[in-house]
Scaffold this motif. Structure first.
Motif, short mmCIF file in Angstrom:
data_model
loop_
_atom_site.label_atom_id
_atom_site.label_comp_id
_atom_site.label_asym_id
_atom_site.label_seq_id
_atom_site.Cartn_x
_atom_site.Cartn_y
_atom_site.Cartn_z
N ARG A 113 -31.33 54.04 -4.78
CA ARG A 113 -32.39 53.72 -5.79
C ARG A 113 -32.07 53.31 -7.24
O ARG A 113 -31.28 54.14 -7.67
N ARG A 199 -36.04 48.99 0.51
CA ARG A 199 -36.18 49.61 -1.00
C ARG A 199 -34.90 49.46 -1.52
O ARG A 199 -35.30 49.51 -3.03
N GLN A 203 -35.99 45.17 -2.91
CA GLN A 203 -36.26 45.70 -4.29
C GLN A 203 -35.51 45.64 -5.60
O GLN A 203 -35.66 45.14 -6.63
N SER A 206 -36.08 41.74 -6.12
CA SER A 206 -37.35 41.27 -6.70
C SER A 206 -37.80 42.21 -7.99
O SER A 206 -38.49 41.47 -8.92
N ASN A 207 -37.47 43.23 -8.08
CA ASN A 207 -37.80 44.09 -9.25
C ASN A 207 -36.88 44.25 -10.06
O ASN A 207 -37.44 44.73 -11.45
N ASN A 307 -43.28 38.93 -4.95
CA ASN A 307 -42.70 39.55 -6.22
C ASN A 307 -43.89 40.33 -6.96
O ASN A 307 -43.71 41.64 -7.26
N ALA A 310 -44.23 43.42 -4.61
CA ALA A 310 -43.00 44.35 -4.89
C ALA A 310 -43.26 44.96 -6.08
O ALA A 310 -42.66 46.25 -6.08
N ASN A 314 -43.33 49.51 -6.28
CA ASN A 314 -42.09 49.81 -6.92
C ASN A 314 -41.89 51.22 -6.48
O ASN A 314 -42.70 52.08 -7.05
N PHE A 319 -43.39 50.89 0.77
CA PHE A 319 -42.87 49.60 0.04
C PHE A 319 -42.76 48.41 1.03
O PHE A 319 -43.52 47.35 0.76
#
Length: 334
Positions: A113, A199, A203, A206-207, A307, A310, A314, A319
């Motif tokens: 995470r 995730r 993630q 993208s995040n 994106n 995502a 978040n 997700f």
């Protein structure tokens, strides 16, 4: 004509000694970086070649460099991959699986995470998947910002209970080590199949890295997708038992996926520059009918760029469902 021959000979000597210098400097290099002192041996080789050229002939000089490169290549082949190094924290564990018929238990599925690309809570888990419960596969492309043609590719598999597991072929970096495409040509990195939660692996890109990420449903029967999944598991287990080196040209994220696809696809995957420039690998998949072709490629790309979804999803437990909203099922009829 003599000038042309002189130029060609000089280029051969220059390229040969440059290759030897890179091989000596980068082969087996770790976090400490290139072995500059070792690379100086290539200068000795160049000096000997020039001396032989002046005293004898240009063909003798070429022969000197050829022998030097052959000796360097022979030494490079003696460097062996290892699974016992001081690995970067996110690559500290290599996934492995127990296969019992249609049931596959994967150990060390990564589930980090992230608060940023360098700040995370580390976690791994063990999970059992049944290939009879597969609902689809998704081809993931992450073009690298500001690097023409470069990208990372992955495959995600979905199951009837709503779980998704991603396979990502990567370099296994040591602590303090950074990826280099040039180093990847000279046995600098081991190869690893990272298996993780979306995730984590999606993630992150993208995040947090803020790269574009495209999530394409694979157009294949459930039987072929199950074979695809099991083939990736077998390759992952083989690497766990016998490590291999990553190679920028012949064994990278996309070329390994191509080998899996070739085993289970109804179409042959041609040798194509888009496997070496994976930012365009979706164009190849589009041409081969491995992803949907109901619209022009640019329309398909825009449709499957995730994106915005995502970012909106978040950290949420659903997700994977949210980034697939409005996407059609990945499994077609056999």
């Amino acid at each position: 004509m003599r000038l042309f021959s002189w130029i060609i000979t000089a280029l051969v000597l220059l390229l040969g000694t440059a290759w030897a210098a890179l091989a000596l400097a980068l082969t087996g290099a770790g976090p400490e970086g290139a072995h500059v002192v070792r690379a100086l041996l290539a200068l000795v080789l160049a000096g000997v070649a020039v001396a032989v050229w002046r005293r004898s002939s240009r063909w003798a000089a070429v022969a000197v460099v050829a022998v030097g490169c052959a000796a360097t290549w022979g030494w490079v082949r003696t460097v062996s991959p290892s699974d016992q190094r001081d690995w970067a924290p996110d690559l500290a564990r290599a996934a492995r699986a127990d296969v019992d018929g249609t049931r596959v238990t994967i150990h060390d599925v990564r589930d980090f995470r992230y608060r940023s690309t360098s700040d995370w809570d580390a976690s791994w888990y063990t999970a059992t998947y049944d290939t009879r419960e597969l609902t689809g596969a998704w081809f993931i492309v992450e073009p690298f910002s500001g690097v023409w043609g470069a990208a990372h590719t992955m495959v995600s598999f979905g199951f009837a209970d709503g779980r998704y597991v991603v396979f990502s072929v990567e370099v296994r970096r040591e602590k303090g080590e950074t990826f280099s495409a040039l180093g990847g040509l000279f046995r600098q990195f081991e190869l690893i199949y990272v298996v993780g939660d979306e995730r984590d692996l999606v993630q992150l890109r993208s995040n947090h890295r803020k790269d574009d990420v495209y999530l394409y449903p694979v157009d294949a029967s459930k039987e072929r997708i199950a074979s695809f999944f099991l083939d990736m598991v077998a390759r992952m287990n083989a690497l766990h038992a016998r490590p291999e080196f990553y190679d920028t040209l012949s064994s990278n994220c996309t070329t390994n996926l191509v080998r899996h696809v070739e085993k289970v696809s109804a179409v042959d995957v041609p040798y194509d520059h888009r496997t070496l420039l994976p930012a365009y690998s979706d164009a190849l998949a589009y041409e081969l009918g491995l992803i949907e072709k109901d619209a022009p490629l640019e329309v398909v790309r825009a449709r499957h760029r995730i994106n915005a979804k995502a970012m909106a999803a978040n950290g949420l437990p659903d997700f994977s469902r949210r980034i697939r909203e409005s996407q059609a099922s990945a499994v077609s009829a056999p």
